[in-house]
Design an enzyme around this catalytic site. Structure first.
Site, PDB file in Angstrom:
ATOM      1  N   PRO A   2      -4.213  31.381   7.742  1.00 20.33           N
ATOM      2  CA  PRO A   2      -4.852  31.980   8.913  1.00 20.33           C
ATOM      3  C   PRO A   2      -5.576  30.948   9.760  1.00 20.33           C
ATOM      4  O   PRO A   2      -6.324  30.118   9.252  1.00 20.33           O
ATOM      5  CB  PRO A   2      -5.834  32.976   8.316  1.00 20.33           C
ATOM      6  CG  PRO A   2      -5.831  32.764   6.855  1.00 20.33           C
ATOM      7  CD  PRO A   2      -5.033  31.582   6.540  1.00 20.33           C
ATOM      8  N   GLU A   3      -5.338  31.038  11.045  1.00 21.47           N
ATOM      9  CA  GLU A   3      -6.053  30.211  12.013  1.00 21.47           C
ATOM     10  C   GLU A   3      -7.039  31.127  12.743  1.00 21.47           C
ATOM     11  O   GLU A   3      -7.221  32.274  12.355  1.00 21.47           O
ATOM     12  CB  GLU A   3      -5.062  29.558  12.980  1.00 21.47           C
ATOM     13  CG  GLU A   3      -3.946  28.806  12.267  1.00 21.47           C
ATOM     14  CD  GLU A   3      -2.970  28.137  13.219  1.00 21.47           C
ATOM     15  OE1 GLU A   3      -3.383  27.741  14.317  1.00 21.47           O
ATOM     16  OE2 GLU A   3      -1.792  28.014  12.869  1.00 21.47           O
ATOM     17  N   ARG A 103      -1.984  30.091  -3.567  1.00 15.64           N
ATOM     18  CA  ARG A 103      -1.964  28.627  -3.728  1.00 15.64           C
ATOM     19  C   ARG A 103      -3.325  28.018  -4.015  1.00 15.64           C
ATOM     20  O   ARG A 103      -3.427  26.818  -4.268  1.00 15.64           O
ATOM     21  CB  ARG A 103      -1.333  27.985  -2.494  1.00 15.64           C
ATOM     22  CG  ARG A 103       0.140  28.301  -2.373  1.00 15.64           C
ATOM     23  CD  ARG A 103       0.753  27.760  -1.096  1.00 15.64           C
ATOM     24  NE  ARG A 103       0.848  26.323  -1.083  1.00 15.64           N
ATOM     25  CZ  ARG A 103       1.270  25.622  -0.025  1.00 15.64           C
ATOM     26  NH1 ARG A 103       1.622  26.248   1.088  1.00 15.64           N
ATOM     27  NH2 ARG A 103       1.329  24.323  -0.068  1.00 15.64           N
TER      28      ARG A 103
END
Length: 260
Positions: A2-3, A103
């Site tokens: 997410p940005e 991750r």
DNA sequence: AGTATGACCTGATGGC
DNA sequence: TGCCATCAGGTCATAC
């Protein structure tokens, strides 16, 4: 993953649902996201506000701050069952917030004061003035894409929006920041604002696993003009979009519209 | 100060 | 079906 627009979408939902609620209990599953430091006992602590700070979700408590970075694969979800990727759960009256992160590039930070990791970041791209943007950009010689990805320059832009912004502003990603003419930097500032606001209004971009707190995807990926479009014709000139590696990241651009 | 590289993690995808 | 390489929205540390 997410940005800025994705985190903004998440934060808006979290703010509505969590503001004023009290943490009844919390569970943490040891993982890299804590970097060896678990938050302290927070039972009975109230959520004052939820804000975005760059790509961080900042939960302001009546005692301290919980800052959550979602890394590449982090998700904040309400009321979903625990699974092997669940890293934390916060229980409130009637609702449970879970952090999943496959991750483990995400991060959970707790601090009594605004965490240093957040304070050191640059200005928000939606708050910086055009003059400040021009001055800051001209004080670095590095490639403009690399600079846009540097969170101490501006906070919140990542790989998708860097590529999309540079295409819209017709700037080659490897142009030296300091050498960009002022009128080009002003154009970039304008495009940065409209791009990010458009993306927020679409609920962000979902490429593979981004979902909001309701588990729903954003739709801004449909508006992408270069990201993930290698080989497809440029919307302006028709020549094929190129993909190369720059600043260690996949970089998409039109070699005709974005000249070095 | 810059930049290039690898590391940190796990999963999906595509070639053979 | 299996194996291997490559790639992925992000930082971070180290070495030139």
């Amino acid at each position: 993953m997410p940005e800025l627009p994705e985190v903004e979408t998440i934060v808006r939902a979290l703010a509505v649902q969590l503001r004023g609620l009290v943490i009844e209990s919390a569970q943490y599953w040891p993982s890299r996201v804590f970097r060896g430091v678990m938050p302290p006992e927070l039972d009975g602590t109230q959520v004052k506000e939820v804000r975005r700070h760059g790509k961080y979700v900042l939960v302001e408590l009546d005692r301290g701050y919980l800052a959550i970075h979602l890394g590449m694969t982090g998700k904040l979800l309400f009321d979903v069952p625990h699974n092997q990727y669940t890293r934390a759960q916060w229980h409130f009256k009637g609702i449970r917030l879970g952090l999943e992160d496959i991750r483990q590039f995400g991060r959970v930070i707790w601090a009594e004061q605004m965490p240093e990791e957040l304070r050191k970041l640059g200005p928000d791209p939606l708050e910086i003035s055009v003059d400040e943007f021009v001055i800051r950009a001209r004080s670095h010689r590095t490639g403009i894409k690399s600079l846009l990805l540097t969170q101490t320059f501006v906070r919140g832009i990542g790989n998708i929006y860097a590529d999309e912004l540079l295409f819209r502003a017709k700037v080659h990603p490897n142009r030296s920041s300091a050498e960009l003419p002022k009128h080009v930097l002003r154009r970039m500032w304008k495009e940065m604002t409209t791009l990010l606001e458009e993306a927020i209004s679409h609920g962000g971009s979902s490429i593979s696993d981004y979902v909001n707190t309701a588990g729903r995807q954003g739709s801004f990926q449909k508006e992408h003009r270069v990201y993930g479009k290698a080989g497809e014709p440029c919307g302006n000139c028709g020549s094929p979009i190129q993909k190369t590696v720059l600043a260690q990241r996949g970089t998409h651009y039109c070699p005709v519209c974005q000249k070095l």
